[in-house]
Design a protein around this motif. Structure first.
Motif, PDB file in Angstrom:
ATOM      1  N   LEU A  47      -6.569  -4.695   4.973  1.00 22.62           N
ATOM      2  CA  LEU A  47      -5.617  -4.971   3.894  1.00 22.62           C
ATOM      3  C   LEU A  47      -6.285  -5.778   2.779  1.00 22.62           C
ATOM      4  N   LYS A  48      -7.168  -6.698   3.151  1.00 20.39           N
ATOM      5  CA  LYS A  48      -7.897  -7.468   2.143  1.00 20.39           C
ATOM      6  C   LYS A  48      -8.834  -6.560   1.345  1.00 20.39           C
ATOM      7  N   GLN A  49      -9.424  -5.565   2.021  1.00 16.44           N
ATOM      8  CA  GLN A  49     -10.288  -4.616   1.313  1.00 16.44           C
ATOM      9  C   GLN A  49      -9.471  -3.791   0.311  1.00 16.44           C
ATOM     10  N   ILE A  50      -8.241  -3.436   0.695  1.00 15.49           N
ATOM     11  CA  ILE A  50      -7.369  -2.694  -0.217  1.00 15.49           C
ATOM     12  C   ILE A  50      -7.050  -3.551  -1.440  1.00 15.49           C
ATOM     13  N   ASP A  51      -6.766  -4.826  -1.226  1.00 19.48           N
ATOM     14  CA  ASP A  51      -6.500  -5.735  -2.345  1.00 19.48           C
ATOM     15  C   ASP A  51      -7.689  -5.797  -3.301  1.00 19.48           C
ATOM     16  N   THR A  52      -8.878  -5.889  -2.722  1.00 20.74           N
ATOM     17  CA  THR A  52     -10.084  -5.975  -3.550  1.00 20.74           C
ATOM     18  C   THR A  52     -10.264  -4.713  -4.379  1.00 20.74           C
ATOM     19  N   ALA A  53     -10.082  -3.550  -3.742  1.00 22.32           N
ATOM     20  CA  ALA A  53     -10.232  -2.279  -4.453  1.00 22.32           C
ATOM     21  C   ALA A  53      -9.165  -2.123  -5.530  1.00 22.32           C
ATOM     22  N   ALA A  54      -7.932  -2.545  -5.240  1.00 25.42           N
ATOM     23  CA  ALA A  54      -6.849  -2.433  -6.218  1.00 25.42           C
ATOM     24  C   ALA A  54      -7.106  -3.324  -7.426  1.00 25.42           C
ATOM     25  N   ASP A  55      -7.599  -4.527  -7.171  1.00 28.52           N
ATOM     26  CA  ASP A  55      -7.890  -5.442  -8.276  1.00 28.52           C
ATOM     27  C   ASP A  55      -9.023  -4.909  -9.142  1.00 28.52           C
ATOM     28  N   ARG A  56     -10.012  -4.328  -8.488  1.00 25.20           N
ATOM     29  CA  ARG A  56     -11.143  -3.778  -9.231  1.00 25.20           C
ATOM     30  C   ARG A  56     -10.719  -2.589 -10.085  1.00 25.20           C
ATOM     31  N   GLY A  57      -9.790  -1.807  -9.584  1.00 21.28           N
ATOM     32  CA  GLY A  57      -9.341  -0.617 -10.309  1.00 21.28           C
ATOM     33  C   GLY A  57      -8.115  -0.843 -11.159  1.00 21.28           C
ATOM     34  N   HIS A  58      -7.617  -2.102 -11.226  1.00 18.36           N
ATOM     35  CA  HIS A  58      -6.437  -2.434 -12.035  1.00 18.36           C
ATOM     36  C   HIS A  58      -5.242  -1.562 -11.626  1.00 18.36           C
ATOM     37  N   ALA A  59      -5.030  -1.420 -10.334  1.00 18.14           N
ATOM     38  CA  ALA A  59      -3.941  -0.586  -9.831  1.00 18.14           C
ATOM     39  C   ALA A  59      -2.592  -1.255 -10.059  1.00 18.14           C
ATOM     40  N   ASP A  60      -1.542  -0.462 -10.141  1.00 14.71           N
ATOM     41  CA  ASP A  60      -0.187  -0.964 -10.285  1.00 14.71           C
ATOM     42  C   ASP A  60       0.166  -1.834  -9.080  1.00 14.71           C
ATOM     43  N   ALA A  61       0.695  -3.034  -9.320  1.00 12.07           N
ATOM     44  CA  ALA A  61       0.959  -3.994  -8.254  1.00 12.07           C
ATOM     45  C   ALA A  61       1.982  -3.474  -7.247  1.00 12.07           C
ATOM     46  N   MET A  84       2.760  -0.329  -6.573  1.00 11.28           N
ATOM     47  CA  MET A  84       2.203   0.780  -5.813  1.00 11.28           C
ATOM     48  C   MET A  84       1.213   0.280  -4.766  1.00 11.28           C
ATOM     49  N   THR A  85       0.434  -0.738  -5.117  1.00 12.78           N
ATOM     50  CA  THR A  85      -0.500  -1.325  -4.161  1.00 12.78           C
ATOM     51  C   THR A  85       0.242  -1.936  -2.981  1.00 12.78           C
ATOM     52  N   LYS A  86       1.351  -2.639  -3.256  1.00 12.53           N
ATOM     53  CA  LYS A  86       2.136  -3.218  -2.169  1.00 12.53           C
ATOM     54  C   LYS A  86       2.690  -2.137  -1.249  1.00 12.53           C
ATOM     55  N   SER A  87       3.194  -1.048  -1.829  1.00 11.95           N
ATOM     56  CA  SER A  87       3.723   0.050  -1.010  1.00 11.95           C
ATOM     57  C   SER A  87       2.633   0.663  -0.151  1.00 11.95           C
ATOM     58  N   PHE A  88       1.434   0.811  -0.721  1.00 12.98           N
ATOM     59  CA  PHE A  88       0.305   1.372   0.018  1.00 12.98           C
ATOM     60  C   PHE A  88      -0.048   0.470   1.199  1.00 12.98           C
ATOM     61  N   LYS A  89      -0.105  -0.840   0.958  1.00 12.26           N
ATOM     62  CA  LYS A  89      -0.425  -1.787   2.029  1.00 12.26           C
ATOM     63  C   LYS A  89       0.665  -1.798   3.098  1.00 12.26           C
ATOM     64  N   ASP A  90       1.931  -1.779   2.663  1.00 13.52           N
ATOM     65  CA  ASP A  90       3.036  -1.762   3.628  1.00 13.52           C
ATOM     66  C   ASP A  90       2.967  -0.515   4.507  1.00 13.52           C
ATOM     67  N   ALA A  91       2.698   0.631   3.894  1.00 11.37           N
ATOM     68  CA  ALA A  91       2.607   1.876   4.651  1.00 11.37           C
ATOM     69  C   ALA A  91       1.448   1.824   5.636  1.00 11.37           C
ATOM     70  N   PHE A  92       0.301   1.349   5.178  1.00 12.55           N
ATOM     71  CA  PHE A  92      -0.872   1.262   6.048  1.00 12.55           C
ATOM     72  C   PHE A  92      -0.604   0.352   7.241  1.00 12.55           C
ATOM     73  N   GLN A  93      -0.038  -0.810   6.980  1.00 11.29           N
ATOM     74  CA  GLN A  93       0.220  -1.759   8.056  1.00 11.29           C
ATOM     75  C   GLN A  93       1.223  -1.208   9.066  1.00 11.29           C
ATOM     76  N   GLN A  94       2.281  -0.569   8.565  1.00  9.21           N
ATOM     77  CA  GLN A  94       3.315  -0.074   9.474  1.00  9.21           C
ATOM     78  C   GLN A  94       2.843   1.130  10.284  1.00  9.21           C
ATOM     79  N   LEU A  95       2.011   1.985   9.701  1.00 13.76           N
ATOM     80  CA  LEU A  95       1.498   3.133  10.448  1.00 13.76           C
ATOM     81  C   LEU A  95       0.470   2.714  11.490  1.00 13.76           C
ATOM     82  N   GLN A  96      -0.253   1.634  11.229  1.00 12.82           N
ATOM     83  CA  GLN A  96      -1.330   1.202  12.119  1.00 12.82           C
ATOM     84  C   GLN A  96      -0.893   0.134  13.116  1.00 12.82           C
ATOM     85  N   ALA A  97       0.296  -0.418  12.950  1.00 10.82           N
ATOM     86  CA  ALA A  97       0.741  -1.508  13.810  1.00 10.82           C
ATOM     87  C   ALA A  97       0.807  -1.073  15.270  1.00 10.82           C
ATOM     88  N   PRO A  98       0.425  -1.969  16.204  1.00 15.17           N
ATOM     89  CA  PRO A  98       0.560  -1.652  17.626  1.00 15.17           C
ATOM     90  C   PRO A  98       2.026  -1.437  17.977  1.00 15.17           C
TER      91      PRO A  98
END
Length: 280
Positions: A217-231, A233-247
């Motif tokens: 998730l920290k790597q996603i934040d770094t990539a989003a900041d570098r690419g000036h991604a929409d905040a 959309m980045t949150k939704s991407f992180k939420d989806a990643f975390q929920q799909l990968q959660a034990p």
């Protein structure tokens, strides 16, 4: 609306019987009402029935649609469809609902459907009015009973105002035995995420797995900041990643042990695109 969603799945779970209904705001046009004045009762009834049929058919025109499809390991398909029309973009203001199964469901399959009803409600509430919020936690463990093999949720909203940032236009969720994916398009951008659904190798406990997820998730934040991604959309991407990968929630309690030997959650493809212009 929430009661309708829960009620449909629970009704199928409890009775095994499908259900279909259309509700519409029916207001006959003035010229149509005048056309039947002075005619006999049969003609009047026929004209009224035609107007009613036209109104009911118009509910599906430019309606926001929810389609849920669940596959059972025994080979049956359960389908839930919801159409909501607010009347702003044409058609008739109203609601269409349908739930059905391709075959008789076992007791265990019915219990699994009933268990998903609240999770579906949570997911749709988050994806409703305003900016979308992902809450898929009640769906990601869809096969805890071992009787379901796949779940697909699709939403289309043709009425999302294009001039309002962050409004959801389309969403899809796939949960299978091999892959899990989330795709979402809003008026601010688009995201696509697919992860491997097979259990990770090794004996990493929940604490180690969560630590590995946090690192990604920290790597996603770094990539989003570098690419000036929409905040948003980045949150939704992180939420989806975390929920799909959660034990799984019914696994052993979290252990705060080191993630040094944990295998990181696998990713097949991840992509996010924002319509927000880059800052200079």
């Amino acid at each position: 609306m929430a009661r309708t969603r829960r009620g449909l799945l629970k009704q199928l779970a409890e009775t095994g019987t499908g259900y279909k209904q259309t509700l519409a705001d029916y207001v006959p046009a003035a010229d149509a009402a005048g056309a039947v004045e002075g005619t006999d009762a049969t003609a009047t009834a026929a004209a009224a029935a035609a107007l009613q049929e036209q109104s009911l058919g118009g509910v599906s025109t430019n309606a926001a649609e929810v389609n849920l499809k669940i596959q059972t390991r025994s080979g049956h398909t359960v389908e839930l469809k919801i159409g909501v029309n607010n009347g702003d973009q044409g058609g008739t203001r109203g609601l269409q609902v349908e739930v059905k199964s391709s075959g008789a469901l076992s007791s265990a399959e019915r219990q699994a459907l009933s268990a998903l009803s609240d999770g579906l409600d949570q997911a749709l509430e988050g994806l409703g009015e305003g900016a979308p919020t992902l809450d898929l936690s009640g769906l990601t463990g869809f096969d805890r009973g071992g009787v379901l093999s796949g779940l697909d949720l699709k939403i289309e909203n043709p009425n999302a105002p294009a001039d309002v940032p962050g409004r959801m236009q389309a969403f899809s969720l796939h949960l299978g035995t091999d892959t899990k994916s989330v795709n979402m398009r809003t008026t601010s951008g688009e995201m696509n995420l697919e992860v491997d659904a097979t259990p990770p190798k090794g004996a990493a406990n929940n604490g180690q797995r969560w630590s590995a997820i946090d690192q990604l998730l920290k790597q996603i934040d770094t990539a989003a900041d570098r690419g000036h991604a929409d905040a948003a959309m980045t949150k939704s991407f992180k939420d989806a990643f975390q929920q799909l990968q959660a034990p799984p929630v019914d696994d052993a309690p979290l252990n705060a042990g080191s993630a040094k030997n944990a295998e990181p959650p696998s990713r097949r493809t991840t992509a996010s695109r924002s319509r927000r212009p880059r800052r200079p």
